[in-house]
Design an enzyme around this catalytic site. Structure first.
Site, PDB file in Angstrom:
ATOM      1  N   GLY A 309       0.806  -1.218   0.000  1.00  0.00           N
ATOM      2  CA  GLY A 309       0.000   0.000   0.000  1.00  0.00           C
ATOM      3  C   GLY A 309       0.837   1.265   0.000  1.00  0.00           C
ATOM      4  CG  ASP A 332       0.756  -1.825   3.697  1.00  0.00           C
ATOM      5  OD1 ASP A 332       0.694  -1.313   4.839  1.00  0.00           O
ATOM      6  OD2 ASP A 332       1.436  -1.331   2.784  1.00  0.00           O
ATOM      7  CE  LYS A 429      17.879   9.076   3.037  1.00  0.00           C
ATOM      8  NZ  LYS A 429      17.541   9.165   1.590  1.00  0.00           N
ATOM      9  CE  LYS A 441      15.539  -0.833   2.986  1.00  0.00           C
ATOM     10  NZ  LYS A 441      14.337  -1.703   2.856  1.00  0.00           N
ATOM     11  CB  VAL A 475      12.027  17.068  -0.045  1.00  0.00           C
ATOM     12  CG1 VAL A 475      13.078  16.518   0.884  1.00  0.00           C
ATOM     13  CG2 VAL A 475      12.484  16.947  -1.494  1.00  0.00           C
ATOM     14  CB  THR A 492      18.348  19.959   6.127  1.00  0.00           C
ATOM     15  OG1 THR A 492      18.880  19.380   4.939  1.00  0.00           O
ATOM     16  CG2 THR A 492      17.044  19.268   6.505  1.00  0.00           C
TER      17      THR A 492
END
Length: 631
Positions: A309, A332, A429, A441, A475, A492
């Site tokens: 989802g 989900d 990341k 991750k 963002v 940021t």
């Protein structure tokens, strides 16, 4: 057309009047000179009654020659509002030639003429003609058009080809119908890079310049709306045009590509104009994928999508549905998103798609085993994960429970129930992570690689890409909410950069990677040059027709916990191998000691289950050697 002729006639009559008045004023000046004693200079300025009478004949001859020359030089083919420096120069040249020809005619007719008198007349008449154009444009038109602008959107059309002319025709027709949504549009001009079209007109609308001049033309003509009507242009050309458009304060709409247009009477071209999307400004071409290979991979297979989802998971479900799978299982924990994608597919496909939607958490091993046992998926796409960087910094144990052990559960069950292929969604990341989310991750990647090393049936593969435009946590939705609410846009750091791709691109990568996977690979997308987040924010503000830093402030808030300025897509110890798709690369498989990994996972599970945040981060750093946690 008639409106244009009226304007030309008024301008011609104004020139005739100005030339005549200049002569008459000079005539009265001569009468005044007759009463002044100039001494020795008097012969140069005194002409007497005969010269004054001759001046009236000057006016008649000069009116004819000057008007003829200005018609010859095209001074009356330009609408007043579009007069520029070149037009002023051409008008001055036409007046000069008109006076020269007039002077020759006067000499041939033996009309008394003194050169200095004629020069004074030329200066007065030319200055009057040019001044009239300047004052009229700057004063009268400014006032009248400002009043009209209150109820109209002054529109610049990019492209003077067939599509652009169709747009102008539709706008002019719409002005006659108050119920037409385009009734308030006012075409002020075209721009086109074909220099042979410059200053040509279509239905009274002129080609004002090239695309490079869009910001200047928009400022001069007070344009509020831009329609990009070049449906046949290449991606690079389109982005170049949009870059120029984004440097204005105008709202921008784009006519779709020819392949996407509908040419029907009930679907006018202008109604198909779309607002530009932020991905149009990424600075690279969309990624192309091998759809035949994906179709062979998906067709007639039972496909499970965990996190089905979410933004990535739901797009996976959409694209999988288009390749005729045997069955789709959506898993989900968040019922609202799962319900939304379920209803979307049922509305689109009805009973043509075999769809099961199951509310369950990947943390629950027993429930997940029930699902695997019942539906026997052949392909598993694992998209379920906590992805929000700052939130995971505050509760690292939750990131560990959901990301690491959710992945462990699904991967273990996939091998146990002989799934053909397991495709995990990872992130940039995970490369040299500085935050908990990225570290979890990376741990997931290690789990998948460890499974790939020992699995005899299931092919385990990881796909890694950067930020996804419009996804949950992106963002872009935040920037949009800030702009629409009238608040400042928050970034940021002024130098922060990210790699970006669209959701459909990300999902197509996942599908093609799954199709070409042999087991153990980490697929990496060549995402082109990174994008500066500040530039992205500025472009988005301009897309709303506002000026960055003036209409919408941009506030720099400082890097968030665990956030770094630059993201990486490949770890130092990984190499790169090309694939059939020039935009997809494979990182070499890194050997993972399964026993060491299992031992460390047991320790971190105890810490996470005890909700011991500090111990969890400590053991996570031990599990992922490249994890450099920044508080």
């Amino acid at each position: 057309m008639r409106k244009f002729n009226y304007r030309k006639m008024i301008l011609l009559l104004a020139d005739v009047f100005i030339i005549a008045v200049s002569g008459i004023v000079l005539n009265y000046a001569l009468e005044l000179f007759n009463t002044i004693n100039f001494g020795e200079l008097k012969p140069y300025f005194y002409y007497g009654a005969e010269a004054s009478r001759g001046l009236l004949f000057y006016i008649l001859i000069t009116e004819i020659t000057c008007v003829f020359m200005m018609m010859l030089f095209g001074s009356y083919s330009r609408a007043w509002r579009y007069f520029n420096s070149k037009d002023y120069l051409m008008t001055a040249l036409a007046m000069t030639l008109g006076f020269v020809v007039g002077y020759v005619i006067l000499l041939l007719l033996n009309v008394p003429a003194r050169k200095i008198l004629y020069v004074l007349y030329f200066i007065a008449a030319t200055a009057g003609v040019l001044l009239f154009r300047f004052i009229f444009k700057r004063a009268f038109l400014t006032i009248s058009e400002s009043e009209a602008a209150e109820n109209t959107d002054r529109t610049l059309v990019v492209g003077a080809g067939m599509a652009g002319r169709m747009i102008v025709t539709e706008i002019l027709n719409a002005q006659k119908d108050e119920n037409n949504p385009s009734h308030n549009l006012e075409p002020v001009g075209f721009v086109d890079d074909d220099i042979t079209k410059l200053h040509t007109t279509f239905k009274g609308v002129e080609v004002l310049g090239t695309c490079r001049e869009i910001p200047k033309i928009c400022a001069e003509q007070r344009v509020t709306n831009i329609i990009v009507a070049v449906p046949s242009c290449e991606e690079d050309e389109k982005r170049r045009i949009l870059d120029y458009c984004s440097n204005t304060e105008c709202t921008i709409k784009v006519i779709p590509y020819l392949s996407e247009l509908l040419f029907t009477e009930d679907k006018p071209l202008i109604t198909q104009a779309q607002e530009i999307k932020i991905e149009d400004l990424l600075g690279r071409k969309p990624i192309e994928f091998d759809r035949e290979k994906i179709s062979a991979f998906i067709a007639n297979k039972v496909c499970m999508v965990t996190g089905g989802g979410g933004s990535i998971g739901s797009e996976l479900v959409r694209q999988i549905a288009s390749y005729s799978p045997k069955q789709i299982i959506i898993v989900d924990i968040y019922e609202n998103n799962a319900y939304d994608i379920q209803q979307e597919l049922l509305l689109k496909y009805g009973t043509a798609v075999n769809l099961e939607t199951i509310i369950s958490s990947v943390r629950d091993y027993n429930k997940m085993e029930t699902i695997f046992k019942k539906y026997r998926p052949q392909i598993v796409f694992h998209a379920a994960a906590h992805k929000h960087v700052p939130l995971m910094e505050t509760v690292p144990e939750e990131a560990v429970k959901n990301n690491i052990f959710g992945t462990f559960n699904v991967a273990t069950l996939s091998e146990l129930y002989n799934v053909d292929k397991f495709v995990m969604i990872s992130t940039d990341k995970a490369v040299n992570p500085t935050n908990v989310m990225g570290a979890t991750k990376r741990a997931c990647e290690m789990i998948i690689q460890a499974r790939a090393q020992k699995s005899k049936h299931t092919e385990f593969v990881t796909t890694r890409f950067g930020n996804v435009l419009g996804s949950n946590g992106s963002v872009i939705p935040l920037f949009r909410r800030q702009i629409e609410s009238g608040s400042a846009v928050t970034v940021t750091h002024p130098d922060i950069i990210r790699y970006f791709m669209t959701i459909p691109e990300a999902v197509s990568l996942v599908l093609e990677a799954g199709a070409m996977a042999k087991g153990g690979e980490i697929f990496v997308l060549d995402m082109g040059a990174p994008v500066k987040i500040t530039t992205l924010a500025e472009n988005l503000i301009r897309m709303y027709g506002k000026v960055p830093y003036k209409d919408v402030p941009i506030v720099f808030t400082g890097l968030r916990p665990g956030e770094k300025l630059f993201e990486e897509l490949l770890m130092d110890e990984e190499g790169l191998k090309s694939t059939e798709n020039k935009k997809i690369f494979i990182g070499n498989q890194i050997n993972v000691d399964s026993e060491v990994l299992r031992h460390k996972l047991e320790g971190i599970r105890v810490a996470a289950d005890s909700n011991d945040s500090e111990k969890t981060v400590e053991l996570l750093s031990d599990l992922v050697p490249t994890f450099n946690h920044k508080e």
